[in-house]
Design a protein around this motif. Sequence first.
Motif, PDB file in Angstrom:
ATOM      1  N   SER A   1       3.870  -7.698   3.419  1.00 27.67           N
ATOM      2  CA  SER A   1       3.529  -6.638   2.460  1.00 27.67           C
ATOM      3  C   SER A   1       2.312  -7.038   1.623  1.00 27.67           C
ATOM      4  O   SER A   1       1.488  -6.192   1.276  1.00 27.67           O
ATOM      5  CB  SER A   1       4.720  -6.259   1.582  1.00 27.67           C
ATOM      6  OG  SER A   1       5.163  -7.388   0.903  1.00 27.67           O
TER       7      SER A   1
ATOM      8  N   GLU B   1      -5.471  -2.931   2.263  1.00 27.71           N
ATOM      9  CA  GLU B   1      -5.751  -1.635   1.634  1.00 27.71           C
ATOM     10  C   GLU B   1      -6.849  -1.768   0.596  1.00 27.71           C
ATOM     11  O   GLU B   1      -7.749  -0.951   0.491  1.00 27.71           O
ATOM     12  CB  GLU B   1      -4.485  -1.089   0.960  1.00 27.71           C
ATOM     13  CG  GLU B   1      -3.565  -0.378   1.939  1.00 27.71           C
ATOM     14  CD  GLU B   1      -2.225  -0.044   1.315  1.00 27.71           C
ATOM     15  OE1 GLU B   1      -2.139   0.001   0.073  1.00 27.71           O
ATOM     16  OE2 GLU B   1      -1.262   0.136   2.081  1.00 27.71           O
ATOM     17  N   LYS B   2      -6.750  -2.815  -0.180  1.00 26.50           N
ATOM     18  CA  LYS B   2      -7.738  -2.996  -1.261  1.00 26.50           C
ATOM     19  C   LYS B   2      -9.042  -3.595  -0.743  1.00 26.50           C
ATOM     20  O   LYS B   2     -10.063  -3.524  -1.405  1.00 26.50           O
ATOM     21  CB  LYS B   2      -7.170  -3.931  -2.327  1.00 26.50           C
ATOM     22  CG  LYS B   2      -6.036  -3.347  -3.131  1.00 26.50           C
ATOM     23  CD  LYS B   2      -5.532  -4.414  -4.079  1.00 26.50           C
ATOM     24  CE  LYS B   2      -4.186  -4.051  -4.653  1.00 26.50           C
ATOM     25  NZ  LYS B   2      -3.557  -5.175  -5.331  1.00 26.50           N
TER      26      LYS B   2
ATOM     27  N   SER C   1      -1.200  -4.874   1.432  1.00 23.56           N
ATOM     28  CA  SER C   1      -1.840  -4.379   0.214  1.00 23.56           C
ATOM     29  C   SER C   1      -3.252  -4.944   0.070  1.00 23.56           C
ATOM     30  O   SER C   1      -4.153  -4.282  -0.418  1.00 23.56           O
ATOM     31  CB  SER C   1      -0.989  -4.687  -1.023  1.00 23.56           C
ATOM     32  OG  SER C   1      -1.010  -6.057  -1.270  1.00 23.56           O
TER      33      SER C   1
END
Length: 260
Positions: free
Chosen positions: A175, A182-183, A179
């Motif tokens: 996870s 994504e960033k 993330s």
Amino acid sequence: MSKSKPFPAIHGGCYCGSTRYRLETAPLFCHACHCQDCNKQTGSVFACFTTIETDFISSIGATPPKIVTTPQPAGFPRHEASCGKCGTRLWTSGDRAPVTVDITTGTLDLPEIMAPDLHSFIESKVSWIILPEGTKTCKGQFDYKEHWPRSSLKRLDAAFQRAKARQQAAKAAISAQDSEEEKEADKTPTAQTPDEKDAVVEDDEEFERRFRETEIALQQRLEKLTLRLNENEKVQGDDLRPETTTAIGGSGMRRTSYIV
Ligand SMILES: [Zn+2]
Ligand SMILES: [Zn+2]
């Protein structure tokens, strides 16, 4: 893990010598099984197993063991480790997979000290193997919760906890990676790396405790062996009757006296 002193060495390996392993702790339990499945799989008339946590067996040979995974109708898949060259079966994961493995006792360099604590499926034992008086036996499969020493059950619980912690760390890593992707930000990992996930995190105090427990457990097994050998010698010394002989049982078996 502390490497301040060498761990009591228990080594084993395959027939051709290219696959070798080392145990990093004393066994949880040793048992012999006389079921027909074990007989067919080993090609012998009974099988001997030395059970240990998966975390505490290391491959040290030139060739890592070949692992074959077979899905099971119920429960965990079965992992079987063997030598890729000579085919010797080294260990399999059992009902408690993936936290423990059952090592084939005959592949240990010193199987003599790993005498079975229990013989299971005694009802299918061949009649010409005579077990010494007082040998612990049971019909059918044994319940480890009933037969394992309390210290081994505690170690098993700790192994399950470590497996659970690793699973959670792996989920956290996935996870965190998601993330980060994504960033498209800093790629510095915030969770454990795959290498760290597989390692046993153990401080000096825990290492010392495992070291002491292993020394004591091996000492106890050696003392039992000495007692057995002394008893056997006494039988041989006392026994001048011509109709009595002494035989040595199979892998990991006690010396057995019988009348022919
Ligand atoms: Zn081999
Ligand atoms: Zn069996």
